[in-house]
Design an enzyme around this catalytic site. Structure first.
Site, PDB file in Angstrom:
ATOM      1  N   HIS A   1      70.490  84.200  20.365  1.00 55.29           N
ATOM      2  CA  HIS A   1      71.117  83.613  19.168  1.00 55.29           C
ATOM      3  C   HIS A   1      70.861  84.537  17.985  1.00 55.29           C
ATOM      4  O   HIS A   1      69.745  84.585  17.457  1.00 55.29           O
ATOM      5  CB  HIS A   1      70.527  82.231  18.874  1.00 55.29           C
TER       6      HIS A   1
ATOM      7  N   HIS B   1      74.828  73.685  17.566  1.00 56.36           N
ATOM      8  CA  HIS B   1      73.999  73.477  16.373  1.00 56.36           C
ATOM      9  C   HIS B   1      73.831  71.967  16.263  1.00 56.36           C
ATOM     10  O   HIS B   1      74.747  71.260  15.854  1.00 56.36           O
ATOM     11  CB  HIS B   1      74.682  74.050  15.126  1.00 56.36           C
TER      12      HIS B   1
ATOM     13  N   LEU C   1      68.454  76.694   8.334  1.00 57.08           N
ATOM     14  CA  LEU C   1      68.978  75.453   8.907  1.00 57.08           C
ATOM     15  C   LEU C   1      69.052  75.582  10.420  1.00 57.08           C
ATOM     16  O   LEU C   1      69.533  76.607  10.912  1.00 57.08           O
ATOM     17  CB  LEU C   1      70.363  75.139   8.336  1.00 57.08           C
TER      18      LEU C   1
ATOM     19  N   ASP D   1      67.850  83.430  15.871  1.00 53.58           N
ATOM     20  CA  ASP D   1      68.687  82.938  14.775  1.00 53.58           C
ATOM     21  C   ASP D   1      68.514  83.824  13.544  1.00 53.58           C
ATOM     22  O   ASP D   1      68.583  83.350  12.409  1.00 53.58           O
ATOM     23  CB  ASP D   1      68.380  81.473  14.444  1.00 53.58           C
TER      24      ASP D   1
END
Length: 348
Positions: free
Chosen positions: A17, A140, A223, A251
């Protein structure tokens, strides 16, 4: 007492990711990922998002053009799901080997997600096609209703979206991305072979106190948002358990400094330069280095049905200090752990 290891050599890892952005930002950040990782699942939330085979092919080429010649790196492209996405286009991309997976962003859940899905009912035809194809759905996992507290959005998503969806499409392969709560850790642990998860270094290393107590630290704002300590501990225990369906996903999400240090800052941590060493530190703290290679290099390929990488990466116990900033065109990036000493360093 067992002596502390000074060197860790593992099969070359993958990042399942990552956000590589575009333009000057892409050219700056790609080498930090391609230097360490053999492959990366590239997020499609550009502006406009990657929703067609042609757009994915073009984006992949821009990424490859930014990879230094001596790096062996394969970007794995994803399709951004929208309420109106054509299932045939998605299948074409998957069958041609362009799309590795498809990404579900609830509308407005994070950066550049305004085109995201307003209700999974609107994309059920697409999801049924993915189930048939064996194509992974990357999620997500947060609801975006304004009345739901930001710290509760992941837990609510499990209850109202994820579990009903997985009951309805029981053959759908799902990656619950960047999980942040004990709720999600328990859900993944109890799941079957079709449910995987990624966890970021920041959610393993920090909790919301680190971000908010004694002053706001905007470079820890991402987030899903950092949660309280009990959730951080649950994530650490999950990776330390050696669960084979949990794997590395940084991420890494770069934003220019002025977009982070502002009255309404962007969400995302640019952790690509330090992530692998950060993960190693967590595994060592949890007395779980025996599971580190599987988390970084084996579990992801196993879940996706891909071969593990050739070659190895070596980390050395050599304290180094992360740079305060990284230059980008006429701006700067502030990397994760900027100015801090890191315990494990990738040997170049």
């Amino acid at each position: 007492m067992t002596a502390q290891p000074q060197v860790l050599t593992i099969r070359r890892p993958d990042d399942w990711h990552v956000h590589l952005r575009d333009g000057d930002m892409l050219k700056t950040v790609v080498p930090y990922t391609s230097e360490t990782y053999g492959r990366a699942i590239v997020m499609p939330n550009l502006a406009p998002p990657v929703t067609t085979v042609e757009a994915a092919i073009a984006y992949r080429q821009r990424i490859l053009d930014a990879v230094p010649e001596h790096h062996a790196f394969e970007p794995l492209m994803t399709c951004y799901l929208t309420d109106t996405l054509d299932a045939d286009e998605l299948e074409r991309g998957f069958q041609q080997g362009v799309f590795t997976a498809a990404k579900l962003y609830p509308a407005n859940a994070t950066t550049n997600s305004s085109h995201g899905v307003t209700s999974v009912d609107n994309i059920m035809t697409v999801l049924e096609r993915m189930e048939k194809l064996g194509m992974p759905l990357l999620v997500h996992g947060e609801v975006t209703h304004s009345e739901v507290d930001i710290f509760d959005r992941e837990a609510r998503f499990i209850e109202t979206v994820m579990e009903p969806l997985r009951k309805r499409l029981q053959g759908l392969k799902v990656v619950f991305e960047h999980i942040t709560t004990k709720d999600a850790a328990d859900y993944v642990r109890e799941g079957n072979s079709l449910l995987g998860a990624t966890i970021t270094p920041q959610h393993l290393m920090f909790n919301r106190n680190h971000m908010l107590a004694g002053g706001i630290r905007p470079h820890l704002y991402c987030l899903p948002i950092l949660k309280r300590n009990v959730h951080q501990q649950a994530l650490r225990e999950l990776v330390a358990s050696g669960c084979e369906r949990v794997f590395l996903g940084t991420d890494s999400a770069p934003h220019a400094r002025h977009r982070k240090e502002t009255s309404c800052g962007c969400a995302g941590c640019f952790n690509a330069p330090s992530a692998l060493g950060a993960y190693a530190t967590v595994f060592e703290e949890m007395n779980a280095l025996a599971h580190f290679e599987a988390f970084a290099s084996l579990n992801g390929p196993g879940f996706y049905g891909l071969p593990v990488n050739e070659g190895t990466v070596t980390l050395v116990r050599e304290e180094s200090v992360m740079p305060e900033t990284i230059a980008i065109a006429d701006d700067t990036l502030v990397p994760f752990l900027a100015g801090e000493a890191v315990r494990w360093t990738v040997k170049r």
